[in-house]
Design a protein around this motif. Sequence first.
Motif, PDB file in Angstrom:
ATOM      1  N   THR A  42      28.521  34.577  34.210  1.00  0.00           N
ATOM      2  CA  THR A  42      27.285  34.990  33.533  1.00  0.00           C
ATOM      3  C   THR A  42      27.280  36.513  33.417  1.00  0.00           C
ATOM      4  OG1 THR A  42      26.192  35.014  35.653  1.00  0.00           O
ATOM      5  CG2 THR A  42      25.980  32.993  34.334  1.00  0.00           C
ATOM      6  N   GLY A  43      26.126  37.081  33.086  1.00  0.00           N
ATOM      7  CA  GLY A  43      26.027  38.521  32.881  1.00  0.00           C
ATOM      8  C   GLY A  43      26.056  38.826  31.394  1.00  0.00           C
ATOM      9  N   SER A  44      25.868  40.089  31.050  1.00  0.00           N
ATOM     10  CA  SER A  44      25.838  40.452  29.631  1.00  0.00           C
ATOM     11  C   SER A  44      27.240  40.441  29.022  1.00  0.00           C
ATOM     12  CB  SER A  44      25.191  41.827  29.455  1.00  0.00           C
ATOM     13  OG  SER A  44      25.821  42.761  30.301  1.00  0.00           O
ATOM     14  N   THR A  45      28.255  40.686  29.837  1.00  0.00           N
ATOM     15  CA  THR A  45      29.624  40.825  29.316  1.00  0.00           C
ATOM     16  C   THR A  45      30.147  39.588  28.575  1.00  0.00           C
ATOM     17  OG1 THR A  45      30.065  42.382  31.085  1.00  0.00           O
ATOM     18  CG2 THR A  45      31.984  41.460  29.968  1.00  0.00           C
ATOM     19  N   ASP A  69      28.750  31.497  40.236  1.00  0.00           N
ATOM     20  CA  ASP A  69      27.710  31.902  41.192  1.00  0.00           C
ATOM     21  C   ASP A  69      26.321  31.525  40.691  1.00  0.00           C
ATOM     22  OD1 ASP A  69      27.713  33.752  39.114  1.00  0.00           O
ATOM     23  OD2 ASP A  69      28.185  35.477  40.366  1.00  0.00           O
ATOM     24  N   TYR A  82      21.233  31.392  36.657  1.00  0.00           N
ATOM     25  CA  TYR A  82      22.496  31.291  35.935  1.00  0.00           C
ATOM     26  C   TYR A  82      22.653  29.915  35.273  1.00  0.00           C
ATOM     27  CZ  TYR A  82      23.831  35.854  37.813  1.00  0.00           C
ATOM     28  OH  TYR A  82      23.904  37.193  38.102  1.00  0.00           O
ATOM     29  N   GLY A 131      33.310  38.721  34.862  1.00  0.00           N
ATOM     30  CA  GLY A 131      32.813  40.057  34.547  1.00  0.00           C
ATOM     31  C   GLY A 131      33.147  40.945  35.737  1.00  0.00           C
ATOM     32  N   LEU A 132      32.767  42.192  35.657  1.00  0.00           N
ATOM     33  CA  LEU A 132      33.079  43.149  36.734  1.00  0.00           C
ATOM     34  C   LEU A 132      31.810  43.910  37.095  1.00  0.00           C
ATOM     35  CD1 LEU A 132      35.359  44.642  38.369  1.00  0.00           C
ATOM     36  CD2 LEU A 132      35.535  46.191  36.417  1.00  0.00           C
ATOM     37  N   HIS A 137      32.664  44.481  42.121  1.00  0.00           N
ATOM     38  CA  HIS A 137      32.530  43.088  42.574  1.00  0.00           C
ATOM     39  C   HIS A 137      32.936  42.106  41.483  1.00  0.00           C
ATOM     40  CE1 HIS A 137      28.009  42.948  41.361  1.00  0.00           C
ATOM     41  NE2 HIS A 137      28.601  42.081  40.584  1.00  0.00           N
ATOM     42  N   GLY A 139      32.291  37.837  40.617  1.00  0.00           N
ATOM     43  CA  GLY A 139      31.300  36.858  41.062  1.00  0.00           C
ATOM     44  C   GLY A 139      30.206  37.671  41.739  1.00  0.00           C
ATOM     45  N   PHE A 140      29.835  37.257  42.947  1.00  0.00           N
ATOM     46  CA  PHE A 140      28.937  38.104  43.751  1.00  0.00           C
ATOM     47  C   PHE A 140      29.666  38.547  45.016  1.00  0.00           C
ATOM     48  CE2 PHE A 140      24.806  36.734  41.652  1.00  0.00           C
ATOM     49  CZ  PHE A 140      24.442  38.019  41.294  1.00  0.00           C
ATOM     50  N   THR A 160      23.738  46.197  43.401  1.00  0.00           N
ATOM     51  CA  THR A 160      23.739  45.009  42.528  1.00  0.00           C
ATOM     52  C   THR A 160      22.310  44.610  42.181  1.00  0.00           C
ATOM     53  OG1 THR A 160      25.847  44.254  43.389  1.00  0.00           O
ATOM     54  CG2 THR A 160      24.437  42.579  42.417  1.00  0.00           C
ATOM     55  N   ASN A 164      20.918  44.528  38.378  1.00  0.00           N
ATOM     56  CA  ASN A 164      20.402  43.292  37.772  1.00  0.00           C
ATOM     57  C   ASN A 164      18.891  43.314  37.565  1.00  0.00           C
ATOM     58  OD1 ASN A 164      22.961  42.322  37.640  1.00  0.00           O
ATOM     59  ND2 ASN A 164      22.809  40.973  39.405  1.00  0.00           N
ATOM     60  N   ARG A 166      17.202  44.926  35.577  1.00  0.00           N
ATOM     61  CA  ARG A 166      16.804  45.004  34.172  1.00  0.00           C
ATOM     62  C   ARG A 166      16.454  43.641  33.581  1.00  0.00           C
ATOM     63  NH1 ARG A 166      22.436  45.040  34.222  1.00  0.00           N
ATOM     64  NH2 ARG A 166      23.528  44.130  32.428  1.00  0.00           N
ATOM     65  N   LYS A 201      31.364  51.005  33.875  1.00  0.00           N
ATOM     66  CA  LYS A 201      32.384  50.179  34.529  1.00  0.00           C
ATOM     67  C   LYS A 201      33.710  50.928  34.699  1.00  0.00           C
ATOM     68  CE  LYS A 201      29.709  46.470  34.469  1.00  0.00           C
ATOM     69  NZ  LYS A 201      29.852  45.264  33.697  1.00  0.00           N
TER      70      LYS A 201
HETATM   71  C1  GLP Z   1      26.418  40.037  38.205  1.00  0.00           C
HETATM   72  C2  GLP Z   1      27.232  38.751  38.209  1.00  0.00           C
HETATM   73  C3  GLP Z   1      28.678  39.012  37.924  1.00  0.00           C
HETATM   74  C4  GLP Z   1      28.799  39.887  36.717  1.00  0.00           C
HETATM   75  C5  GLP Z   1      28.180  41.225  36.983  1.00  0.00           C
HETATM   76  C6  GLP Z   1      28.293  42.179  35.806  1.00  0.00           C
HETATM   77  O1  GLP Z   1      26.355  40.653  39.430  1.00  0.00           O
HETATM   78  N1  GLP Z   1      27.137  38.004  39.434  1.00  0.00           N
HETATM   79  O2  GLP Z   1      29.352  37.767  37.756  1.00  0.00           O
HETATM   80  O3  GLP Z   1      30.161  40.053  36.398  1.00  0.00           O
HETATM   81  O4  GLP Z   1      26.816  41.018  37.258  1.00  0.00           O
HETATM   82  O5  GLP Z   1      27.277  41.900  34.875  1.00  0.00           O
HETATM   83  P1  GLP Z   1      27.251  42.459  33.415  1.00  0.00           P
HETATM   84  O6  GLP Z   1      28.271  41.675  32.653  1.00  0.00           O
HETATM   85  O7  GLP Z   1      25.869  42.165  32.915  1.00  0.00           O
HETATM   86  O8  GLP Z   1      27.572  43.897  33.475  1.00  0.00           O
END
Ligand code: GLP
Length: 241
Positions: A42-45, A69, A82, A131-132, A137, A139-140, A160, A164, A166, A201
């Motif tokens: 998940t996440g915006s990426t 996660d 999620y 994602g990163l 990190h 995942g989490f 973290t 998150n 936002r 990032k």
């Molecule tokens: C969260 C998720 C990660 C995700 C990271 C980056 O912490 N658990 O899996 O990779 O955010 O999120 P984004 O893609 O929004 O930058």
Amino acid sequence: MQEVMKNIHVQIVRDQTAGGLAGFQVFQNALNKGAQVLGLATGSTPVTIYDELTASDLDFSNLTSINLDEYVGLKPTHPQSYHYFMQEHLFDQKPFAHSFVPDGMNLNADEETKLYDALINANPIDLQLLGLGQNGHIGFNEPGTDPASTTHKVALTASTIAANARFFDNADEVPRYAYSMGIGSILKAKQILIVAYGEAKANAVAAMLQGPVTPDVPASYLQRHPNVTVILDQAAASKLN
Ligand code: GLP
């Protein structure tokens, strides 16, 4: 631009839209080679990859998906869970035969994490999307996580929670705990696709690919995986040598 570093294939794309297409192609190739189980994030990426997948004629109806996660304490119907994210961005349009996300409402962490590990062991992941986090990190799995870790309950770090916040009305509403596949669970996937965009990032990307393999940067363990594809935009790649 493309560069191959040992086991790691780095692709630099113009922007997140182009990254969506590049990521889609990685999925398409994996499916063409017979992938049955997809590890999802998940996440915006990943959103533009999911946009490409939903717009495509790929068929997931015989496949299994396993998500990385979930927040502890959020119902699947909570818009920031999620579960909800995956329904909205992928599953409603492209249903899988079976889709699994950790059950954040199971407050028995021991039971939930054991069930999830059994599930991963029974359905080995062919392609894991990641994602990163800004702190490296995946995942989490926050800095300091045991590289051999399996699914576990995580106390989210302040950074973290702030990153998150936002997505929530305010930082107080961000859950403090999550269930996450461990670094060891992630590394068992046959192929890994990790995607990062934006300057925020860049330090994590450089540490992941060119720094030492260390618990301080969970993503650095990907250097030890035999088959990793990295998709970056210029900003995320800007601190690579
Ligand atoms: C969260 C998720 C990660 C995700 C990271 C980056 O912490 N658990 O899996 O990779 O955010 O999120 P984004 O893609 O929004 O930058």
